[in-house]
Design an enzyme around this catalytic site. Structure first.
Site, mmCIF file in Angstrom:
data_model
loop_
_atom_site.group_PDB
_atom_site.id
_atom_site.type_symbol
_atom_site.label_atom_id
_atom_site.label_comp_id
_atom_site.label_asym_id
_atom_site.label_seq_id
_atom_site.Cartn_x
_atom_site.Cartn_y
_atom_site.Cartn_z
ATOM 1 N N CYS A 9 0.653 -1.118 0.081
ATOM 2 C CA CYS A 9 -0.062 -0.035 -0.077
ATOM 3 C C CYS A 9 0.746 1.047 0.119
ATOM 4 C CB CYS A 9 -0.907 -0.001 1.096
ATOM 5 S SG CYS A 9 -0.107 -0.154 2.708
ATOM 6 N N HIS B 85 -3.208 1.618 7.018
ATOM 7 C CA HIS B 85 -3.451 1.733 5.560
ATOM 8 C C HIS B 85 -3.157 3.297 4.797
ATOM 9 C CE1 HIS B 85 -4.847 0.197 1.697
ATOM 10 N NE2 HIS B 85 -5.640 1.238 1.689
#
EC number: 3.4.19.12
Length: 461
Positions: free
Chosen positions: A115, A197
């Site tokens: 990510c 994230h």
């Protein structure tokens, strides 16, 4: 999907040999990265994009100069109530039109732990190429994935050896051990076991987009007003987002800005200042020379590259030259600070990625071989025990000293209370003794004592 992965692999086949990373390990071998602006800046350099840097944003209201985009790090827990509120809110702004999706770079995250790279690419590959030099690797990736679906773009990222090697080169040794122990999943920040994230916010065609690789579609937050910058729109979106996300007092997040390399702007400004310095210095020399010759009629003017043509005195030019010297010194210091900061990024990266296990094991083995390890361990364990023992001893000594002090005080009080009656009694005894001495009698005996003495003598008989 196979076409996308195979095409990218063929385009970067030569790089895979140089990096010695098997293609079979690319899709499941990405490691977790920390949320650090220095790490992200060096990662962009490894991607081949040298004109950008990443800065951490501490104050959302503080203006940021010419950002390309923002990267937002937040906690990712699906069952949270605040998380469900965010999902319900963002579902209304999903862009589901295939033509609109293919016109931007939006890649789904199909490779775990990637990510961080996804967030950087979502910003860089949606920027205008005239304002940013992407480098060979990113330019090839952008051209190759043009028109692909978000899933195929994610596969193309995962199968690009240059990106995988650059990504993994900045991971800590703990990340590899954690991957081998638990397997791949959503990235966790600083290996605390809590999932975090990265998502990107970037302006595209006059609208603010949020690109999240774990979402099925990109999110369009709409246009910003004509009189404002796109960062103003971003601040409002983030204020609303944080207001929802912090409903349960969970404020753990991180915000970073992708901006132009500050050293480039400082270097350009220094070049301009030095040019102006040379112009003003030359004009001042000509003016002083003309004054020495007494030729006031042909006094030189400053060139129009600095200011409009007008007659300046020597004092004006000297003051202007002094200001230029000060500005040059300030910007030289700023450039030196930026270079030192970039060097510190590299030092931190070396410390972060170096594996100290072999050194620590060898060092402990040598200490054990010399018979010193046990003594060192005991020395480091004893202070804790000594501290606890000393604290108990201190408490006992304080209690005993307090008891002793109380006893001494009571004894002193008792002694002080009896001193006056004893003095009176001694005075009364001294008076009859003095009278008895005058009469020729023994001064140390009293009638009562004589009777007791006679009784004792009778008992003895």
């Amino acid at each position: 999907m196979n076409v996308a992965a195979g095409g990218t692999s063929a385009a970067a086949g030569s790089a895979s040999n140089n990096n010695a990373l098997p293609m079979a390990q690319l899709a499941d071998g990405w490691l977790e990265l920390e949320s650090d602006p220095g790490l992200f800046t060096l990662l962009l350099e490894d991607f081949g994009c040298h004109d950008v840097q990443v800065e951490e944003v501490y104050d959302l209201q503080k203006p940021i100069e010419s950002p390309y985009g923002f990267i937002f790090l937040f906690r990712w827990i699906e069952e949270r109530r605040a998380r469900r509120k965010i999902v319900e809110t963002t579902a209304e702004i999903f862009v589901k039109d295939e033509e609109a999706i293919s016109s931007i770079f939006f890649a789904q995250q199909v490779v775990p732990n990637s990510c961080a790279t996804h967030a950087l690419l979502s910003v860089l590959l949606n920027c205008n190429e005239n304002n940013l030099q992407l480098g060979e690797t990113l330019s090839r990736l952008k051209a190759h994935t043009k028109g692909m679906s978000p899933e195929n773009k994610g596969l193309a990222i995962g199968n690009t050896p240059e990106l995988a090697c650059a990504h993994n080169s900045h991971a800590m040794p703990q990340a590899r051990r954690r991957l081998e122990r638990t397997g791949a999943g959503v990235a966790s920040c600083r290996f605390t076991g809590e999932a975090f994230h990265f998502v990107s916010f970037v302006p595209i065609n006059g609208q603010l987009f949020e690109l999240d690789g774990l979402k099925p579609y990109p999110m369009n937050h709409g246009c910003w007003e004509e009189h404002e910058d796109w960062t103003d729109k971003f601040r409002r979106v983030m204020a609303d987002r944080l207001g929802i996300a912090t409903g349960e007092q969970d404020i753990r997040f991180n915000l970073m800005a992708v901006v132009p390399d500050r050293r480039i702007a400082i270097t350009h400004k220094l070049k301009m200042l030095r040019t102006n310095q040379a112009i003003v210095s030359g004009t001042l020399q000509k003016l002083l020379k003309a004054d020495e010759q007494g030729d006031d009629q042909q006094r030189p003017d400053t060139p129009n590259t600095l200011l409009e043509p007008s007659a300046f005195t020597a004092r004006d030019l000297q003051s202007l030259l002094k200001n230029l010297d000060t500005e040059i010194a300030i910007n030289e210091q700023h450039l030196a600070d930026e270079n030192d900061r970039r060097q510190m990024f590299k030092v931190d990266a070396s410390r972060r990625t170096h594996n100290y296990d072999k050194f620590i094991c060898t060092f402990l083995s040598m200490l054990a071989h010399q018979g010193v390890l046990g003594e060192l361990v005991s020395q480091h364990l004893l202070p804790t025990k000594k501290i606890s023992g000393q604290s108990a001893a201190n408490r006992l000594s304080k209690q005993s000293s307090a008891a002793t002090a109380n006893t001494a005080n009571s004894a002193a009080n008792a002694t002080a209370g009896k001193s006056q009656p004893q003095q009176q009694q001694q005075q009364q005894q001294q008076q009859p003794q003095s009278q008895a001495a005058k009469n020729g009698k023994s001064p140390g005996k009293t009638p009562g004592r004589r009777r007791k003495g006679r009784n004792k003598c009778r008992k003895r008989k």
